[in-house]
Write a protein that holds these residues in place. Structure first.
Motif, mmCIF file in Angstrom:
data_model
loop_
_atom_site.group_PDB
_atom_site.id
_atom_site.type_symbol
_atom_site.label_atom_id
_atom_site.label_comp_id
_atom_site.label_asym_id
_atom_site.label_seq_id
_atom_site.Cartn_x
_atom_site.Cartn_y
_atom_site.Cartn_z
ATOM 1 N N ALA A 233 12.159 27.820 3.088
ATOM 2 C CA ALA A 233 11.710 29.199 2.946
ATOM 3 C C ALA A 233 12.426 29.893 1.794
ATOM 4 C CB ALA A 233 11.931 29.968 4.253
ATOM 5 N N VAL A 234 13.694 29.609 1.616
ATOM 6 C CA VAL A 234 14.466 30.252 0.561
ATOM 7 C C VAL A 234 13.945 29.869 -0.825
ATOM 8 C CG1 VAL A 234 16.209 28.431 0.410
ATOM 9 C CG2 VAL A 234 16.813 30.788 -0.198
ATOM 10 N N ASP A 235 13.276 28.725 -0.938
ATOM 11 C CA ASP A 235 12.726 28.274 -2.219
ATOM 12 C C ASP A 235 11.244 28.620 -2.373
ATOM 13 O OD1 ASP A 235 15.159 27.085 -2.995
ATOM 14 O OD2 ASP A 235 14.693 25.283 -1.839
ATOM 15 N N ASP B 172 11.431 49.196 4.160
ATOM 16 C CA ASP B 172 11.287 49.386 5.599
ATOM 17 C C ASP B 172 10.543 48.250 6.289
ATOM 18 O OD1 ASP B 172 8.873 49.920 4.430
ATOM 19 O OD2 ASP B 172 8.477 51.772 5.528
ATOM 20 N N SER B 173 10.326 47.137 5.587
ATOM 21 C CA SER B 173 9.668 45.994 6.222
ATOM 22 C C SER B 173 10.613 45.307 7.197
ATOM 23 C CB SER B 173 9.206 44.980 5.170
ATOM 24 O OG SER B 173 8.781 43.775 5.798
ATOM 25 N N GLU B 174 10.092 44.871 8.329
ATOM 26 C CA GLU B 174 10.912 44.185 9.319
ATOM 27 C C GLU B 174 11.365 42.805 8.854
ATOM 28 O OE1 GLU B 174 6.663 43.982 11.178
ATOM 29 O OE2 GLU B 174 7.663 45.034 9.538
ATOM 30 N N PHE B 175 10.805 42.316 7.716
ATOM 31 C CA PHE B 175 11.154 40.983 7.229
ATOM 32 C C PHE B 175 12.140 41.021 6.062
ATOM 33 C CE2 PHE B 175 6.655 41.054 8.606
ATOM 34 C CZ PHE B 175 6.810 40.349 9.785
ATOM 35 N N ARG B 176 12.495 42.210 5.601
ATOM 36 C CA ARG B 176 13.338 42.333 4.415
ATOM 37 C C ARG B 176 14.716 41.712 4.638
ATOM 38 N NH1 ARG B 176 17.169 45.627 2.247
ATOM 39 N NH2 ARG B 176 17.259 46.886 4.140
ATOM 40 N N GLN B 177 15.305 41.969 5.797
ATOM 41 C CA GLN B 177 16.657 41.481 6.030
ATOM 42 C C GLN B 177 16.724 39.962 6.056
ATOM 43 O OE1 GLN B 177 19.570 42.976 6.034
ATOM 44 N NE2 GLN B 177 18.579 44.919 5.523
ATOM 45 N N THR B 178 15.687 39.333 6.581
ATOM 46 C CA THR B 178 15.670 37.867 6.617
ATOM 47 C C THR B 178 15.710 37.301 5.205
ATOM 48 O OG1 THR B 178 14.409 37.892 8.674
ATOM 49 C CG2 THR B 178 14.386 35.847 7.404
ATOM 50 N N ARG B 179 14.913 37.883 4.325
ATOM 51 C CA ARG B 179 14.903 37.415 2.928
ATOM 52 C C ARG B 179 16.231 37.736 2.246
ATOM 53 N NH1 ARG B 179 11.867 33.500 0.571
ATOM 54 N NH2 ARG B 179 10.955 34.108 -1.429
ATOM 55 N N ALA B 180 16.759 38.912 2.540
ATOM 56 C CA ALA B 180 18.014 39.315 1.904
ATOM 57 C C ALA B 180 19.153 38.361 2.266
ATOM 58 C CB ALA B 180 18.364 40.747 2.315
ATOM 59 N N LYS B 181 19.139 37.859 3.484
ATOM 60 C CA LYS B 181 20.173 36.912 3.910
ATOM 61 C C LYS B 181 20.119 35.624 3.099
ATOM 62 C CE LYS B 181 20.394 38.603 8.683
ATOM 63 N NZ LYS B 181 20.069 38.303 10.103
ATOM 64 N N ASP B 182 18.921 35.307 2.588
ATOM 65 C CA ASP B 182 18.760 34.111 1.765
ATOM 66 C C ASP B 182 19.150 34.355 0.309
ATOM 67 O OD1 ASP B 182 17.870 32.609 3.874
ATOM 68 O OD2 ASP B 182 15.743 32.980 3.492
ATOM 69 N N GLY B 183 19.536 35.588 0.003
ATOM 70 C CA GLY B 183 19.949 35.893 -1.360
ATOM 71 C C GLY B 183 18.816 36.127 -2.322
ATOM 72 N N ARG B 184 17.604 36.364 -1.779
ATOM 73 C CA ARG B 184 16.447 36.615 -2.637
ATOM 74 C C ARG B 184 16.094 38.099 -2.646
ATOM 75 N NH1 ARG B 184 16.373 32.151 -5.752
ATOM 76 N NH2 ARG B 184 15.912 30.262 -4.592
ATOM 77 N N THR C 268 4.585 25.197 13.334
ATOM 78 C CA THR C 268 5.285 23.915 13.286
ATOM 79 C C THR C 268 5.888 23.694 11.909
ATOM 80 O OG1 THR C 268 3.882 22.922 14.997
ATOM 81 C CG2 THR C 268 5.004 21.408 13.490
ATOM 82 N N TYR C 269 5.107 23.991 10.874
ATOM 83 C CA TYR C 269 5.643 23.850 9.513
ATOM 84 C C TYR C 269 6.837 24.777 9.298
ATOM 85 C CZ TYR C 269 6.211 24.249 4.502
ATOM 86 O OH TYR C 269 6.769 24.270 3.250
ATOM 87 N N ALA C 270 6.719 26.031 9.725
ATOM 88 C CA ALA C 270 7.812 26.982 9.504
ATOM 89 C C ALA C 270 9.079 26.561 10.243
ATOM 90 C CB ALA C 270 7.374 28.377 9.957
ATOM 91 N N LEU D 197 5.416 32.179 8.146
ATOM 92 C CA LEU D 197 6.218 32.184 6.916
ATOM 93 C C LEU D 197 6.868 33.550 6.711
ATOM 94 C CD1 LEU D 197 6.257 29.588 5.123
ATOM 95 C CD2 LEU D 197 4.211 29.721 6.545
ATOM 96 N N ALA D 198 6.122 34.628 6.999
ATOM 97 C CA ALA D 198 6.686 35.973 6.867
ATOM 98 C C ALA D 198 7.905 36.139 7.770
ATOM 99 C CB ALA D 198 5.623 37.020 7.195
ATOM 100 N N LYS D 199 7.816 35.611 8.993
ATOM 101 C CA LYS D 199 8.945 35.718 9.917
ATOM 102 C C LYS D 199 10.193 35.034 9.364
ATOM 103 C CE LYS D 199 6.977 34.103 13.685
ATOM 104 N NZ LYS D 199 6.846 33.712 15.119
ATOM 105 N N ARG D 200 9.986 34.054 8.487
ATOM 106 C CA ARG D 200 11.132 33.363 7.872
ATOM 107 C C ARG D 200 11.510 33.996 6.536
ATOM 108 N NH1 ARG D 200 8.411 30.998 12.225
ATOM 109 N NH2 ARG D 200 9.808 29.475 13.213
ATOM 110 N N GLY D 201 10.916 35.144 6.219
ATOM 111 C CA GLY D 201 11.331 35.890 5.044
ATOM 112 C C GLY D 201 10.506 35.673 3.798
#
Length: 555
Positions: free
Chosen positions: A398-400, A543-555, A389-391, A463-467
């Protein structure tokens, strides 16, 4: 943590550390974390007065009041929406009653009928807010592992029509039981479980395909926990209110009962397991129909996450988050001693107590440059519902969010030469952990059985799913190398704890070594403190499945 009963093999005794030679025994230090306060807080939260801390009960109200009082006394600020201490988490609670559950042959020439007894042969629950669940002669379809993974060239369903039918799954990934040389071996990462292996994924996939019900064949190695853990909720379930697209009934088939069911269909379950390990597998109509007529009591309730914060003095918008879940399993059937409260002393009152100690440590030190948030989640035991619910509706974007550090079951067997790492190879926080452990004369050991998928089973996961890079402290991920007795003694501690996992005996005791838990809480504090006083942003591995999500946030 939700539900893993680890059956650790002898190989765990010879686990290799991530780096370096054998570490020195833990050296004495003056920790900022107090074992006595850990003990005192766990003793309070696990007492009968808190009634097992189930969401939506008087036990929740008492827990929230106690937590907020502690946080105020420590000197933290409210960290929830609009300057409040709590975030609303609307839930629906359901309780399946007694009724009839039968499986009858439908193929020509068969008429064998099996009565399935709840909690002995089958375990069912529902998350639908209905007064009755009725399934009338719905066909059972065996879908193997029930995985659709285009990126791995895998589709167990082959466009099979599951509308109105009962999907029957195997637990874990298609390569879980694969032998060396089989084409599937390593296709899903070897023995390391992916999200496709989780029971949550399988129920979700059944609903997406229009099934009326979903059943998973239980086996302890594949599930990572025994049948008693499956049945522990007693027919009770929770979901986020208004969640769409859920099957009417979801649950598990006990292993022997599943064998009988397949035999009644003229099939050998063991042979079907082998066939399910092939990419050519196709769903199998069992020629058996499931009928069920079960009453349901349901109620809407409002639970709460508790959020507190320390403001950063330089980069207040950047957040280092600590997390633990305050809920446990409430009350259940009496045990042999007549106890009904499942107090959740280690799971996760100790994580909550550890978070309070981390907060005290921060308040004793200099103000951090980044803000530090302490999140106490509800409904972890019901499927990570509070953290999800929080996520979905974050107070801090998440980006911050620099990182999430989660405490969920800590080691209480004695001082250890190592600390267990869950999710090796996911992100750079494991390097931070290794550095902090070295300061204690300890090393990092990868989880013993990564096929159990513990990385996907705790409140850091939404939280990991959100990067957001995450670090999980979960002691049931392997036998610790204890200073007294080594890994053999660590295995004995682990086996003993797992007999009480989600049971009435997960209780406070003078025999618990809170000094060893303080070791790990100190590690969590130091990793978080270093991040809160730096400009670093932890990174997901390539090779983490969560890397692209974080990368999209510019982090």
């Amino acid at each position: 943590m939700t539900r893993p009963l680890l059956t650790l093999c002898v190989l765990a005794l010879s686990l290799l550390p991530i780096a370096g030679a054998a570490a020195k025994p833990p050296r004495a230090e003056a920790p900022a974390i107090s074992p006595q306060r850990l003990s005192d807080d766990v003793r309070t939260l696990a007492s009968d007065g808190f009634a097992g801390r189930a969401p939506g009960t008087a036990g929740e109200d008492k827990t929230i009041d106690w937590l907020v009082g502690r946080l105020k006394a420590i000197g933290l600020k409210p960290g929830g929406p609009d300057g409040t201490w709590t975030q609303p988490v609307p839930l629906v609670r359901t309780q399946l009653g007694s009724g009839t559950i039968t499986a009858a042959g439908t193929a020509a020439g068969t008429g064998q009928s099996l009565t399935l007894t709840q909690k002995r042969d089958i375990y069912l629950s529902t998350v639908r807010a209905a007064d009755q669940v009725r399934i009338a002669s719905s066909s059972l379809v065996f879908v193997g592992y029930g995985v659709t993974a285009p990126e791995r060239g895998w589709d167990d369903f082959k466009d099979a029509d599951l509308k109105g039918k009962v999907a029957v799954f195997l637990i874990n990934d298609p390569d879980f039981e694969a032998k060396a040389g089989e084409p599937v071996a390593g296709r899903f990462g070897g023995r390391r479980m992916t999200y496709y292996g989780r029971w949550t994924y399988k129920f979700e996939e059944a609903a997406r395909r229009g099934a009326i019900a979903a059943l998973i064949v239980h086996d302890t190695p594949g599930a990572g926990y025994g049948w008693s853990t499956v049945t522990a909720p007693g027919g009770e379930n929770y979901d986020v209110a208004g969640a769409p697209n859920r099957v009417a009934l979801q649950g598990w088939l006990e292993g022997d009962a599943a064998n009988r069911l397949f035999a009644a269909a003229g099939l050998d379950l063991a042979a079907q397991r082998v066939k399910a390990r092939s990419a050519e597998f196709r769903p199998v109509e069992l020629g058996i129909a499931l009928s069920a007529d079960l009453p349901v009591t349901h109620e809407a309730l409002m639970s709460r996450n508790v959020l507190a914060r320390i403001d950063g003095k330089k980069r207040a918008s950047e957040v280092v988050m600590f997390g633990a879940h305050w809920d446990a399993y409430g009350q259940g059937a009496p045990d042999a001693q007549g106890r009904t409260v499942r107090p959740g002393a280690n799971d996760d009152a100790l994580g909550v107590a550890g978070m309070l100690e981390v907060a005290r440590a921060f308040k004793r030190g200099k103000a951090p440059d980044r803000s530090v948030v302490f999140a106490f989640w509800t409904a972890e035991e019901r499927g990570l519902l509070g953290s999800e619910t929080y996520a979905t509706r974050p107070v801090y974007r998440a980006v911050d969010t620099v990182a999430n550090i989660t405490l969920d079951i800590l080691q209480t067997g004695g001082p250890a030469r190592d600390v267990m790492l869950v999710g090796q190879g996911q992100n750079s926080l494991e390097d931070d952990l290794a550095a902090a452990a070295a300061r204690q004369g300890r090393r990092v050991t990868p989880e013993a059985l990564p096929e159990r998928g513990l990385f996907y089973r705790a409140d850091h996961f939404p939280l990991a799913k959100r990067g957001v890079p995450t670090l999980l402290f979960m002691a049931i991920s392997g036998a610790p190398d204890l200073a007294k007795g080594g890994r053999t003694a660590g295995q004995a501690w682990l086996d003993g704890y797992m007999r009480c996992y989600h049971q009435t005996c997960d209780a406070w005791s003078e025999a618990l070594d809170f000094g060893s838990a303080a070791q790990d809480v100190t590690l969590a504090y130091r990793v978080g403190r270093d991040l809160a006083t730096s400009t670093r942003w932890p990174q997901w591995r390539q090779d983490s499945e969560f890397r692209q999500t974080r990368a999209k946030d510019g982090r």
